[in-house]
Design a protein around this motif. Structure first.
Motif, PDB file in Angstrom:
ATOM      1  N   UNK B 336      34.310  24.534  33.171  1.00  0.00           N
ATOM      2  CA  UNK B 336      33.089  25.253  32.801  1.00  0.00           C
ATOM      3  C   UNK B 336      32.348  25.742  34.029  1.00  0.00           C
ATOM      4  N   UNK B 337      32.308  24.884  35.051  1.00  0.00           N
ATOM      5  CA  UNK B 337      31.590  25.293  36.258  1.00  0.00           C
ATOM      6  C   UNK B 337      32.330  26.431  36.956  1.00  0.00           C
ATOM      7  N   UNK B 338      33.671  26.348  36.989  1.00  0.00           N
ATOM      8  CA  UNK B 338      34.450  27.425  37.613  1.00  0.00           C
ATOM      9  C   UNK B 338      34.154  28.748  36.936  1.00  0.00           C
ATOM     10  N   UNK B 339      34.041  28.697  35.597  1.00  0.00           N
ATOM     11  CA  UNK B 339      33.776  29.908  34.833  1.00  0.00           C
ATOM     12  C   UNK B 339      32.386  30.466  35.187  1.00  0.00           C
ATOM     13  N   UNK B 340      31.439  29.542  35.225  1.00  0.00           N
ATOM     14  CA  UNK B 340      30.063  29.912  35.571  1.00  0.00           C
ATOM     15  C   UNK B 340      30.012  30.531  36.964  1.00  0.00           C
ATOM     16  N   UNK B 341      30.754  29.905  37.886  1.00  0.00           N
ATOM     17  CA  UNK B 341      30.794  30.398  39.254  1.00  0.00           C
ATOM     18  C   UNK B 341      31.438  31.786  39.303  1.00  0.00           C
ATOM     19  N   UNK B 342      32.464  31.977  38.482  1.00  0.00           N
ATOM     20  CA  UNK B 342      33.115  33.282  38.393  1.00  0.00           C
ATOM     21  C   UNK B 342      32.138  34.355  37.934  1.00  0.00           C
ATOM     22  N   UNK B 343      31.317  34.004  36.925  1.00  0.00           N
ATOM     23  CA  UNK B 343      30.319  34.950  36.426  1.00  0.00           C
ATOM     24  C   UNK B 343      29.336  35.311  37.530  1.00  0.00           C
ATOM     25  N   UNK B 344      28.924  34.276  38.267  1.00  0.00           N
ATOM     26  CA  UNK B 344      27.967  34.504  39.350  1.00  0.00           C
ATOM     27  C   UNK B 344      28.555  35.439  40.395  1.00  0.00           C
ATOM     28  N   UNK B 345      29.845  35.208  40.721  1.00  0.00           N
ATOM     29  CA  UNK B 345      30.469  36.079  41.716  1.00  0.00           C
ATOM     30  C   UNK B 345      30.587  37.506  41.194  1.00  0.00           C
ATOM     31  N   UNK B 354      26.118  48.283  43.295  1.00  0.00           N
ATOM     32  CA  UNK B 354      25.047  49.076  42.716  1.00  0.00           C
ATOM     33  C   UNK B 354      25.061  49.120  41.196  1.00  0.00           C
ATOM     34  N   UNK B 355      25.847  48.267  40.565  1.00  0.00           N
ATOM     35  CA  UNK B 355      25.889  48.243  39.095  1.00  0.00           C
ATOM     36  C   UNK B 355      24.836  47.269  38.582  1.00  0.00           C
ATOM     37  N   UNK B 356      23.586  47.657  38.727  1.00  0.00           N
ATOM     38  CA  UNK B 356      22.514  46.722  38.396  1.00  0.00           C
ATOM     39  C   UNK B 356      22.512  46.348  36.924  1.00  0.00           C
ATOM     40  N   UNK B 357      22.568  47.352  36.061  1.00  0.00           N
ATOM     41  CA  UNK B 357      22.448  47.020  34.631  1.00  0.00           C
ATOM     42  C   UNK B 357      23.661  46.219  34.164  1.00  0.00           C
ATOM     43  N   UNK B 358      24.824  46.493  34.797  1.00  0.00           N
ATOM     44  CA  UNK B 358      26.020  45.704  34.481  1.00  0.00           C
ATOM     45  C   UNK B 358      25.808  44.246  34.890  1.00  0.00           C
ATOM     46  N   UNK B 359      25.177  44.058  36.052  1.00  0.00           N
ATOM     47  CA  UNK B 359      24.893  42.695  36.524  1.00  0.00           C
ATOM     48  C   UNK B 359      23.948  41.983  35.552  1.00  0.00           C
ATOM     49  N   UNK B 360      22.944  42.698  35.062  1.00  0.00           N
ATOM     50  CA  UNK B 360      21.997  42.099  34.114  1.00  0.00           C
ATOM     51  C   UNK B 360      22.719  41.701  32.834  1.00  0.00           C
ATOM     52  N   UNK B 361      23.591  42.608  32.351  1.00  0.00           N
ATOM     53  CA  UNK B 361      24.337  42.297  31.137  1.00  0.00           C
ATOM     54  C   UNK B 361      25.220  41.071  31.345  1.00  0.00           C
ATOM     55  N   UNK B 362      25.857  41.027  32.510  1.00  0.00           N
ATOM     56  CA  UNK B 362      26.750  39.896  32.806  1.00  0.00           C
ATOM     57  C   UNK B 362      25.971  38.572  32.810  1.00  0.00           C
ATOM     58  N   UNK B 363      24.834  38.563  33.505  1.00  0.00           N
ATOM     59  CA  UNK B 363      24.082  37.316  33.643  1.00  0.00           C
ATOM     60  C   UNK B 363      23.447  36.902  32.317  1.00  0.00           C
TER      61      UNK B 363
END
Lengths: 348, 430
Positions: B336-345, B354-363
Motif C-alpha cells: 500500500x505504501x509503495x502504491x501511495x509513493x508511486x502516486x506521489x511520484x 506543468x500538468x497541474x490539473x492532472x496532478x490535482x486529479x491524481x492526488x
C-alpha cells in the motif's frame, strides 16, 4: 543430587527472568521518528551573486536627498518581431517553443493580479503572460504557471526554474540598502519595460487608532518578506516592528487575527485584501511612499527574450489589449482607477 | 527427597554433616538452631514470594487497565488529529464546494480527539511535561479549528486568503499541536515501558530462586545430619517441608515465566507493534497533507515536498521504520505504501511537466483512494495489536493470580511441618 536440582532451578529462573535483555528499541525508534519530523529543518538561502560587470544602478541628489534615478529603462524590442511559431534559432523563445510550453512564475493568491480560481489561475499578470505565450505559440494556453513566493521570485529567475516571472514584481535599481536583492534587483536579473504603476500604502482595521504613517512607530506591521515595502516603511517609520510573511495573503490573516496592527504593501495588493474583508479595513491613503513599477523578470543571460517580451508589451499597449485587460482584471475586480499604460523607457 | 542410602557421589553433604556433628554444641541445641534457621528460611521464601508475585501482578494489572489503554488513547488522538489535517487540506484542494464526506471525517476526527484528550487529562499518572502539553492542546486546538473554519468559508467565497488561512492552520498543527501530542504520547509510552520492566524484572525471579535454593539445600543438609544423628532415614516433617519448598519455587518460577512470556508478547506483538504501526500511519497521513498543501500552494513556499521527503526518510531506507521486524508480517502495508509513493511520484512528475490539473486529479483521486486503503490496512493491524495487548496483559495477570498468597500459605505449612518434624526428634534427645 545438588547439581541435578540446581541446573533445572537455574534454567527455570533464567526463563522467568528473561536471560535475553528486554529492549525498548522498537518503541523508541518510532518516538524518534515522530520527533525527527516535528523538528523543522532550516536551510539557509544561498548568497546571490551580482551580475558581472556590475549594472549601473544610479542615484541622484535632489535638495540634498539621495533619490533613485528611474529604474525602468529596459532593452529595446526586437525589430521585427518574429511571428508566432517562427522563433529565431538559438533564442530562448525557440527553446521554449520546442519545449511545448512557457514556464511562468506567478502568485496565485493576489486578487486581480494572480488568483486561484477552482484549479485555474486568473488575473492581470496571468493574462499578460498568456499574451507572451500567444506571441510564441499562437496559443495563449501553452503556459505552465508555477507559484512562487515573493522571496522566491529572484532566485527562481536566476536559477532558470522559470522562463519569466510576473508577480507584482517591482523593478528596482536604486541606492544601496540592507538588501540589494530587494532595492537593486537589476544587479541580478533583467526586467521588461514596466507594465503597471502601483504605489505603497498602509491598511489597518477600521477601528484602528492609526491614521498616518508616523503612528506605525512602535506598532507591528506586516509585510511580505524581501518586498520593497519593508525597505520603504522602515525609512518613514523606523520604529515600526516588521512582521515578515512568506506569502502576501498571510498578512491579511495576521491582520484579521489581530497578530499585527497594520499591513503595508502595494495599493494593488491592499485593494485585493479590502475586497476580501469587505468594510472592515481602512486604507491610510499614503501618497508620499514610493511608486512601484511592475516589470516581468527574466534571467540576464537571455537579452533576446527581454527584447521579445518588450515587443509583446509594445503591441499590447498599441492595440488596446493592455487597456482591455486592465479594465477586466484590475478596474472591475479591485475597483482601482484606470491608468494609462506606462510609457516604456529604453536604455540607449 | 530424603534418600534411603548415601550414594558415592554425595560425599560433600556427608562431610558437611560430619563437621556439623563435631560442633561443640549439644545435639538438641544444634537441631533447635537448625529448626529456627529453617523456619525463618521458609517464611522468608513465603514473604519474598508474596512480595514479588504481588509486585508483578500489580504491574500486569496496571499495564492492562491503565498504561496500555492510555498509550492507545494518546496514539489515537495523534492519528485523529493528523487525519483531520489531511481531510481539511484534501477538501480545500477539491475546490470551492467542499465534499461532504471529507467535512464529516474532519468533524468526527476533531470530536473523538477532544473527547479522548479529556479522558487523558483526568489521569493522575500524567507527568508535568505532559500536563503542560495538555494545556497547549487546550489552547491551540480551538485556534486550529478557527483557522480551518476561516479557510473553509473564504474558500467557499472564492477568496485567495482561504489558502493563507489553511497554511496558518497547518502551521499551528505542525508547530504547536503535534509536538504537544508527541509529548503526551511519549509520556504514555515511557510509562508503559516502565510497567513492562516492572512486570518482567529479573531481580525478583533471582530472589525467589535464590531463597528457594538455599532453603532447599539447608533442608537437605539438616535431613542428612539428622539421619546420621538419629539413624532414622526419613523425617516426615522435613520431607514434607522440602516438597513444599520445591512446590513453591516451581509454582512461582513457572508463573513468572508464563507472565513474562505473556508480557513479552503483549509488548512485541502489542504495544511495540501498535507504536510502530501508528507512527507509520501518522507519517503517511502527514505526507498526504504535504501533497495536498503542495498543490494548494502550487509549489510556492516549497516546504511541503522537503517535508514529504523528510517523513519518507523516517519510513523507508536505512534505519527507516519499515526496517523493523515488528510489522514485517504486514505485507499489505508495504504494498500500500509503495502504491501511495508511486502516486506521489506521479504527482511530482505531473507538476514538473506543468500538468497541474492532472496532478490535482491524481492526488485528490487515485492517491486519496490508495491512502484510504493503506489506512484500512493500518486500522486492521492496529486493532489486532490492541487485541494482543488486552489479551496478553490479562493472561500475564492471570498467570500470577493466587501465586503470592498461595506461596505464603505453603511456606507457613512448611514451617509448621519443620517444627513438628524436628520437635519429636529434639524431645527424643532430652
Amino acid at each position: 543430587m545438588l547439581r541435578r536440582v540446581a541446573i533445572p532451578v537455574l534454567i527455570l529462573a533464567c526463563v522467568a527472568a528473561g536471560c535475553a535483555t528486554t529492549h525498548d528499541e522498537a518503541a523508541q525508534h518510532s518516538l524518534n521518528a515522530l520527533n525527527a519530523v516535528n523538528t523543522p529543518s532550516t536551510t539557509q538561502a544561498p548568497q546571490r551573486q551580482r551580475r558581472n560587470p556590475p549594472w549601473p544602478c544610479q542615484t541622484k541628489s535632489v535638495n540634498g536627498q539621495l533619490e533613485d534615478v528611474d529604474p525602468t529603462p529596459s532593452l529595446r524590442p526586437l525589430d521585427p518581431m518574429p511571428a508566432p511559431g517562427h522563433m529565431p534559432a538559438g533564442s530562448l523563445m525557440d527553446k521554449i517553443y520546442r519545449s511545448g510550453h512557457l514556464i511562468a512564475g506567478v502568485d496565485q493568491n493576489t486578487r486581480g493580479f494572480g488568483e486561484r480560481m477552482n484549479g485555474d489561475i486568473k488575473g492581470f499578470d496571468i493574462d499578460l503572460l498568456k499574451e507572451v505565450a500567444r506571441a510564441i505559440f499562437g496559443d495563449p494556453n501553452k503556459i505552465v504557471f508555477r507559484s512562487v513566493t515573493s522571496s522566491e521570485r529572484l532566485p527562481a529567475t536566476m536559477d532558470g526554474e522559470v522562463d519569466l516571472v510576473a508577480s507584482l514584481f517591482s523593478i528596482t535599481c536604486g541606492a544601496t540598502c540592507g538588501s540589494p536583492t530587494t532595492c537593486q534587483r537589476w544587479q541580478y536579473i533583467d526586467f521588461s519595460t514596466q507594465y503597471y504603476t502601483a504605489h505603497q500604502d498602509v491598511l489597518v482595521r477600521k477601528d484602528s487608532p492609526i491614521t498616518k504613517v508616523g503612528d506605525l512607530n512602535g506598532r507591528t506591521v506586516c509585510a511580505t518578506a524581501t518586498s520593497t515595502s519593508i525597505t520603504n516603511i522602515t525609512n518613514v517609520a523606523p520604529h515600526a516592528k516588521i512582521y515578515p510573511v512568506a506569502l502576501r495573503t498571510d498578512c491579511l490573516v495576521a491582520l484579521e487575527e489581530g497578530t499585527v496592527d497594520a499591513i503595508t504593501a502595494d495599493n494593488t495588493i491592499l485593494a485585493g485584501f479590502q475586497a476580501q474583508d469587505k468594510g472592515n479595513t481602512r486604507l491610510l491613503n499614503v501618497h508620499h511612499l514610493e511608486d512601484e513599477h511592475y516589470g516581468m523578470a527574466i534571467n540576464r543571460s537571455h537579452p533576446e527574450f527581454v527584447r521579445f517580451v518588450n515587443g509583446v508589451l509594445e503591441q499590447l499597449r498599441s492595440n488596446g489589449r493592455w487597456n482591455q485587460l486592465q479594465q477586466e482584471d484590475v478596474v472591475n475586480v479591485l475597483g482601482l482607477p484606470a491608468q494609462a499604460a506606462p510609457t516604456p523607457e529604453y536604455r540607449a | 527427597m530424603a534418600r534411603a542410602q548415601p550414594e558415592a557421589s554425595e560425599v560433600e553433604p556427608v562431610a558437611t554433616a560430619r563437621r556439623f556433628h563435631r560442633l561443640a554444641l549439644s545435639e538438641p541445641t544444634r537441631f533447635r538452631i537448625a529448626g529456627a534457621v529453617l523456619v525463618a528460611g521458609v517464611l522468608m521464601l513465603g514473604v519474598v514470594g508474596l512480595r514479588s508475585a504481588t509486585d508483578r501482578h500489580d504491574a500486569a494489572t496496571e499495564l492492562s487497565s491503565a498504561a496500555t489503554p492510555r498509550l492507545a488513547a494518546a496514539d489515537d488522538v495523534y492519528v485523529r488529529l493528523t487525519d483531520a489535517d489531511a481531510a481539511a487540506s484534501t477538501a480545500f484542494l477539491r475546490g470551492t464546494l467542499e465534499p461532504l464526506d471529507l467535512r464529516r471525517r474532519y468533524d468526527s476526527d476533531m470530536q473523538s480527539a477532544s473527547s479522548e484528550l479529556s479522558a487523558i487529562s483526568t489521569n493522575q499518572e500524567v507527568s508535568t511535561q505532559a500536563k503542560q502539553a495538555l494545556v497547549v492542546l487546550d489552547q491551540q486546538l480551538p485556534v486550529y479549528a478557527g483557522l480551518v473554519e476561516s479557510a473553509r468559508s473564504n474558500n467557499r467565497l472564492g477568496f485567495p486568503v482561504g489558502a493563507a488561512y489553511l497554511r496558518s492552520a497547518s502551521l499551528v498543527m505542525r508547530n504547536q499541536i503535534l509536538p504537544a501530542i508527541t509529548t503526551i504520547y511519549e509520556d504514555a509510552a515511557h510509562q508503559t515501558s516502565a510497567r513492562y520492566r516492572d512486570g518482567t524484572a529479573g531481580s525478583e525471579v533471582a530472589a525467589v530462586a535464590l531463597v528457594a535454593g538455599v532453603v532447599f539445600v539447608l533442608l537437605l543438609a539438616t535431613e542428612i545430619a539428622l539421619a546420621f544423628a538419629t539413624h532414622r532415614v526419613l523425617n516426615i516433617g522435613l520431607a514434607v517441608a522440602t516438597v513444599l519448598v520445591v512446590v513453591i519455587g516451581t509454582w512461582l518460577l513457572t508463573a513468572f515465566a508464563q507472565e513474562r512470556s505473556a508480557l513479552a508478547t503483549a509488548r512485541e506483538k502489542g504495544s511495540d507493534a501498535l507504536q510502530m504501526l501508528s507512527t507509520e500511519r501518522i507519517l503517511t497521513l502527514r505526507s498526504f497533507s504535504d501533497d495536498n498543501l503542495e498543490l494548494v500552494e502550487r509549489g510556492a513556499a516549497s516546504d511541503y515536498l522537503p517535508d514529504f521527503d523528510r517523513v519518507q526518510s523516517q519510513l523507508v531506507g536505512a534505519n527507516g521504520l519499515f526496517d523493523e521486524t515488528a510489522n514485517g508480517v504486514v505485507g499489505g502495508i508495504r504494498r500500500g505504501y509503495q502504491q501511495f509513493l508511486g502516486d506521489h511520484q506521479g504527482m511530482r512528475a505531473d507538476e514538473d511537466n506543468g500538468q497541474y490539473s492532472q496532478a490535482v486529479t491524481l492526488v485528490s483521486g487515485t492517491e486519496a483512494h490508495d491512502l484510504a486503503s493503506l489506512d484500512r490496512h493500518y486500522e486492521t493491524a492496529i486493532t489486532a495489536a490492541r487485541t494482543q495487548i488486552a489479551a496478553k496483559t490479562r493472561a500475564a495477570r492471570n498467570a500470577l493470580t493466587g501465586a503470592g498468597i498461595g506461596s505464603l500459605v505453603l511456606a507457613i505449612l512448611a514451617a509448621v511441618a519443620i517444627v513438628v518434624g524436628l520437635r519429636r526428634r529434639i524431645q527424643e534427645f532430652a
